[in-house]
Design an enzyme around this catalytic site. Structure first.
Site, short mmCIF file in Angstrom:
data_model
loop_
_atom_site.label_atom_id
_atom_site.label_comp_id
_atom_site.label_asym_id
_atom_site.label_seq_id
_atom_site.Cartn_x
_atom_site.Cartn_y
_atom_site.Cartn_z
N ILE A 97 0.84 -1.21 0.00
CA ILE A 97 0.00 0.00 0.00
C ILE A 97 0.87 1.26 0.00
CG2 ILE A 97 -1.98 -1.17 1.02
CD1 ILE A 97 -1.21 0.00 3.74
N THR A 111 4.05 0.89 1.23
CA THR A 111 4.94 0.66 2.37
C THR A 111 6.32 0.18 1.96
OG1 THR A 111 3.94 -1.51 2.41
CG2 THR A 111 3.09 0.10 3.96
N GLY A 149 2.45 -6.13 8.44
CA GLY A 149 2.65 -6.66 7.09
C GLY A 149 4.00 -7.30 6.87
N ARG A 175 14.86 -5.68 13.74
CA ARG A 175 15.77 -5.64 12.60
C ARG A 175 15.06 -4.90 11.46
NH1 ARG A 175 17.28 -10.66 12.66
NH2 ARG A 175 19.50 -10.41 12.97
N LYS A 206 15.60 2.38 3.54
CA LYS A 206 15.00 3.46 2.76
C LYS A 206 13.47 3.45 2.92
CE LYS A 206 15.89 5.55 -1.68
NZ LYS A 206 16.63 5.33 -2.92
N THR A 207 12.86 2.30 2.68
CA THR A 207 11.40 2.27 2.77
C THR A 207 10.95 2.39 4.24
OG1 THR A 207 11.45 -0.15 2.73
CG2 THR A 207 11.07 0.98 0.64
N VAL A 240 7.08 -0.70 11.19
CA VAL A 240 7.33 0.72 11.42
C VAL A 240 6.20 1.61 10.87
CG1 VAL A 240 9.83 0.53 11.53
CG2 VAL A 240 8.71 0.83 9.31
N GLU A 275 3.24 2.34 11.70
CA GLU A 275 2.40 3.15 12.58
C GLU A 275 3.19 3.80 13.72
OE1 GLU A 275 -1.83 1.05 11.92
OE2 GLU A 275 -0.63 0.17 13.50
#
Lengths: 318, 755
Positions: free
Chosen positions: B482, B484, B525, B641, B646-647, B716, B718
């Site tokens: 979505i 992410t 996810g 971990r 980047k994402t 990460v 939320e």
């Protein structure tokens, strides 16, 4: 959006002639406001006359020492013009404070003046609005109207005019040039272009039906400093909560009335030696709040002296 | 059932990270498609034959019934193919009395003459072109009989009662110790009320569907966060077997909890495509998104803190009142996180809900934490000031040894380290605790901080891995991306697990025909889908190793399969090696496929497992106008971990920026006369623009949570929003001394607070 027919005008005379021939027609220039309003079922023109490519996109020096800005000049182009940046910085500042970069690249000078209010009740066709449906009532009057007018409002309408550029033009004593449907050229001050709502808020300007704005004329810049200050909820792409344009001794307010508000009482007070605070208080003596927009009175009272101070400093630098 | 201890003790390629692909700032797998405009949204998918277009008509009352629908003009309008309302829509599976979050129930459209909220869809017009459908929709005349309505949350909040959500949600009051006595006896107290407004997701991509049928099989591209659940729910709605429905959602333009389930667009596109025998597209307009999908409900939160003069909390309470629609039970659980955050012997948390005739309440990014930290983490700032203790130090003094309410050990908890490292990097020691002391031109400058916490969940998931004759690994999973980075982290896990370059990995997700995964939401996810991917990868390794060891033509023939290594596209046992592609091409030319799955460990509930962080913000407040601009933001996070720096960073900074707008600009206003939201577009509903956000940086601590899942990762998505808005509010106070407890903190409220 409803089906409509479209034509592209080849010259200004042809444009106003086409308007006279089509009932329920609209001029289309940048389209940044009109097309939105059509998609939202707020405007229902049967015919669009595209004036966006008329040869009215030049900025020329006038014999009087000012500038004539063609009505189809884009907001970005006007704001970036070297003459305007150096001599009419209040105008550049005001334009850049409006909309977003993308909108300013499309929006034209004439269209900016004729953009319609951002009142949420005007935008929602499920709500009453005397602008959309004269006589249906004003949804905003008893509504969530934090951003409504404190000057010149009526029981029929408390909307504000959203243009930043127009506020600067009013402070600069600019004029509009128009072509009437009967082919006559007219010229009058921008300050007289927009109306107060009264009982007919659907009539927003003194333009005759089908009259086309062809240019905005700036007189020689006034003596003294200039500045535009706009207060808004976020740093860009937000309608003003209040704004002020200072051009020499001229003062105009934005987002406070159905039209750019020339603060002539404050100007007069300043000329007679009043302090900035006293001067704006004189203007605000005529302001009225409706329960949710009262903060604007305090905001304007704080903003104007700060802007005058900044303009004075700008004037010294110039 | 496995044990988390087994996970902790077992090594795997992701943990070993020999190729170094895990944790790397790898570019988005689908990035080139997105920046070249070739990653279509659901509405943009090209169907096999020309589509018809549906436009929905929305109710203009908040409660009542449709007295009459006059569709004659619409039906006669050019190009109109059909007009449906409750009077003539095809039969659908019935709506259950209550939707529960986890069960895929039918979600029928246009079900009756009842109107439950303003903006409910009441009709649809399908035409040969979008323009003709829009023109037709405008001609549908709906007459309503309005009933009296209750839509004003603050006028009705006293009617709130205990949530009727399932008991396992634990939303009712929970007390530990004796809160009232503890609070009364506390020498230093804070007792204040905060309000947060109704908020909307404002995803870039509005909900939309493109549907077509081949025989009795439906294919529908729609914008959802989960495919399998929606496949089942859509099949139940259409009253056909799930295997006859294929739900696809390849590139989702933002979900944020608002697309867990499909809406009327998907149902009506499917039904109309069947009725017309041609593909149909239906989309929500931006205005319809505001009302017609879910929103985060408004809250009123009372925080009471009692402390000793040296800053030990002795009493801690956050009580939340919120609202939901009459037919729902969603509760914005703003008080829940308090149970895990700070130590205090006497504690009281709980929720109450008032049912209103407003649109449907639901999850929006970090439900609970996003709204709840806006009160508690500001109250902690107030308490710190009252005590004369630094806000960071106050939090450190109340750091619990174990979960404050369950007593369970933490899997890992590095909140204090987040706060300390953040303070150092941000220059927190330069903060003057006295408000209004720092000026920069016309700006009053202030610093604020807040803690962040958000849970960790693992849902059952499965995946398949295939290696083909070119040595290319294809990951297949009914997962969604979505925005992410799911595509990318799945590719990284596959590359690292099979020892192939990233360029040799393909990822296919967003399809209900692929092995089921829970989709995206609740920051579960990556952990859920990724763990299943790892399992599939391990099984494929095993299959490849056996293939090599059993293939007489392989240099690895006869070697122990358990010792096969995977590196740089080469399989090897000691110095015997061959290229993976050569092996597969020769020994299994049709490729090899392995499945994998993960499910929660039997003992995962024995640990308290969360993600943590600390936000630091510098704001300027205009001395004249009360305008606030963020100048610098730093978030330091501990979230297990990190697979992709980047994402992950992008998700964290996106959350932080959302925190800024929660504090400063965001919210839907409800006009109680109409029961409608007044700001209905992105000009009126203010999310931040670039110019609102100064420097923003997110730092991820090195952390491994080996009890979280086999990879030791957590989410990460939320965490970044949790606490961010509170840090902004605290910075505003430090800048100018204005403490505004009614969000958003707009210039008018600041000027009023400054007096």
């Amino acid at each position: 959006m409803r089906p409509f027919t479209y034509e592209r005008a080849t010259d200004a005379q042809a444009a106003v002639k086409a308007m006279a021939e089509h009932p329920n027609a609209k001029f289309l220039a940048g389209g940044t406001n009109l097309l939105d309003l059509m998609k939202l079922e707020i405007e229902h023109p049967a015919h669009l006359i595209d004036v966006g490519r008329l040869p009215l996109a030049a900025i020329e020096d006038t014999a009087e020492g000012g500038l004539r800005i063609g009505a189809m000049t884009t907001n970005s182009h006007v704001a970036a013009d070297a003459r305007i940046r150096s001599r009419y910085r209040v105008l550049t500042q005001a334009i850049v404070a409006g909309g977003s970069g993308q909108l300013r690249n499309k929006a034209t000078t004439g269209g900016n003046l004729l953009q319609r209010t951002r009142c949420a009740y005007f935008y929602d066709t499920a709500k009453p609005c005397n602008k959309r449906h004269p006589g249906s009532g004003c949804g905003a009057l008893e509504g969530l109207n934090r951003n409504s007018a404190i000057f010149g409002a009526s029981d029929a309408c408390i909307a504000t005019h959203p243009s930043d550029m127009a506020v600067a033009l009013v402070a600069l004593d600019a004029s509009v040039e128009t072509l009437t449907p009967w082919g006559e050229g007219r010229r009058f001050p921008v300050a007289e272009l927009h109306r107060l709502p009264g009982e007919t808020p659907q009539i927003e300007t003194r333009l005759a039906p089908g009259e086309l704005i062809t240019a905005v004329v700036l007189p020689r810049p006034p003596q003294g400093g200039q500045v535009y200050r706009k207060v808004r909820d976020r740093a860009s792409y937000a309608a003003g909560l209040a704004s002020v344009a200072v051009a020499g001794g001229n003062l105009a307010l934005g987002a406070v009335a159905h039209r750019p508000w020339r603060a002539d009482k404050a100007e007069a007070a300043l000329k007679s030696g009043a302090s900035p605070g006293e001067a704006i208080a004189a203007e605000l003596a005529g302001a009225a709040q409706n329960g949710r927009n009262g903060f604007k009175i305090n905001l304007v009272a704080r903003l104007v002296p700060a802007a005058l101070e900044e303009a004075r400093a700008n004037g010294r630098d110039a | 059932m496995t044990s988390v201890l087994e996970w902790e003790a077992t090594s795997n390629p992701v943990k070993e990270n020999r190729a170094g692909i895990i944790g790397k700032a790898v570019d988005r797998y689908e990035g080139p498609l997105k920046v070249t405009g070739t990653a279509p949204y659901a509405y943009e998918v090209t169907p096999p034959s020309p589509a018809a277009y549906g436009v929905m008509v929305s109710a203009t009352i908040a409660r009542g019934r449709i007295a009459a629908i006059d569709a004659a003009a619409a039906e006669a309008s050019p190009g109109v193919l059909l007009v449906w309302s409750h009077e003539n829509v095809p039969e659908q599976g019935p709506r259950p009395p209550l939707y529960d979050f986890f069960t895929p129930f039918p979600r029928p459209a246009l079900q009756s003459d009842r109107v439950y909220f303003f903006g409910q869809q009441v009709a649809v017009v399908v035409a040969d072109t979008l323009e003709n459908a829009q023109a037709g929709a405008d001609l549908v005349k709906v007459t309503y009989e309005a009933d009296s309505q209750a839509v004003d949350f603050h006028a009705h909040r006293h009617e709130a009662t205990e949530p009727d959500s399932p008991p396992e949600f634990q939303l009712g009051n929970r007390e530990m110790g004796d809160f009232a006595a503890g609070f009364a006896a506390a020498p230093v107290r804070i007792d204040d009320v905060w309000r947060t407004p109704l908020q909307n997701h404002c995803q870039m991509e509005p909900c939309a569907a493109t549907a077509w049928w081949e025989g009795d099989h439906l294919t529908v591209h729609c914008s959802v966060q989960t495919v399998r659940r929606n496949q089942i729910a859509l099949a139940a709605t259409l009253q056909i077997p799930p295997e006859n429905v294929r739900v696809l959602t390849r590139y989702v333009g933002g979900g944020f909890g608002g697309k867990s389930a499909f809406y009327e667009d998907t149902v009506l596109a499917s039904l109309a495509a069947r009725a017309l025998g041609r593909p149909v597209k239906v989309a929500f307009s931006r205005q319809q998104m505001m009302h017609g999908t879910i929103h985060r409900p408004a809250t009123e939160q009372r925080v009471r803190l009692g402390a000793t003069p040296d800053g030990r909390l002795t009493a801690l309470s956050l009580m939340t009142t919120t609202h939901c629609d009459r037919r729902g039970f969603f509760t914005e659980f703003s008080s829940l996180f308090v149970r895990n955050l700070y130590a205090a012997p006497n504690r009281l948390t709980g929720h109450s809900v008032v049912k209103l005739d407003l649109p449907v309440a639901g999850a929006l990014r970090a439900p609970g934490e996003a709204s709840g930290t806006l009160s508690l983490e500001v109250a902690m700032d107030e308490l710190a000031e009252k005590l004369g203790i630094d806000p960071v130090e106050l939090r450190i003094r109340n750091e619990p040894e174990a979960d404050p309410e369950t007593g369970k050990p933490f899997s890992i908890r590095q909140l204090v380290r987040c706060m300390r490292e953040g303070a150092q990097l941000f220059g927190w020691d330069k903060r003057n605790p006295k408000p209004g002391q720092v000026r920069d031109g016309r700006w009053m400058v202030g610093l604020g901080m807040a803690a962040a916490i958000r849970g960790n969940i693992l849902f059952p998931a499965s995946a398949s891995f295939t290696v083909d004759a070119d040595g290319v690994i294809t990951v297949r999973q009914g997962m969604t991306d979505i925005g992410t980075g799911a595509y990318t982290v799945l590719a990284q896990i596959a590359a690292e697990t099979l020892g192939v370059p990233l360029g040799d990995v393909r990822v296919e997700i967003g399809d209900s025909e692929l092995p089921p995964a829970p989709g995206s939401g609740g920051q579960f996810g990556a952990a859920s889908a990724g763990s299943a991917a790892l399992a599939a990868g391990m099984n494929l390794r095993k299959a490849i190793a056996e293939l090599a060891s059993n293939d007489p033509a392989s240099p690895l023939f006869g070697g122990p399969a358990g010792q096969v290594t995977f590196q740089d596209g080469v399989v090897a046992i000691a110095n015997r090696s061959e290229r993976l592609a050569d092996l597969v091409r020769r020994a299994a030319p049709d490729g090899l496929t392995a499945m994998g799955e993960v499910s929660p460990a039997a003992d995962s509930g024995d640990w308290s497992s969360h993600t943590y962080g600390a936000h630091y913000v510098e704001v300027g407040v205009d001395t004249v106008t009360g305008e606030v601009r963020t100048r610098r933001m730093l978030g330091v996070f501990a979230a297990g971990r990190i697979i992709n720096r980047k994402t992950a960073r992008s998700q964290l900074t996106g959350g932080m920026i959302w925190g800024v707008s929660s504090a400063l600009t965001e919210g839907n206003l409800v006009d109680p006369r109409y029961g409608s939201l007044i700001n209905q577009d992105l000009a009126g509903y203010m999310v931040p623009v670039q110019a609102d956000i100064g420097e923003v940086e997110a730092i991820m601590l090195d952390e491994v949570d080996d009890k979280a899942n086999p990879m030791g990762i957590k989410g990460v998505g939320e965490l970044g929003i949790s606490g961010a808005g509170a840090a902004v509010a605290n910075a505003i106070y430090n800048a100018c001394g204005a403490r505004v407890r009614d969000y958003p903190i707009t210039p008018d409220k600041i000027l009023a607070a400054l007096g």
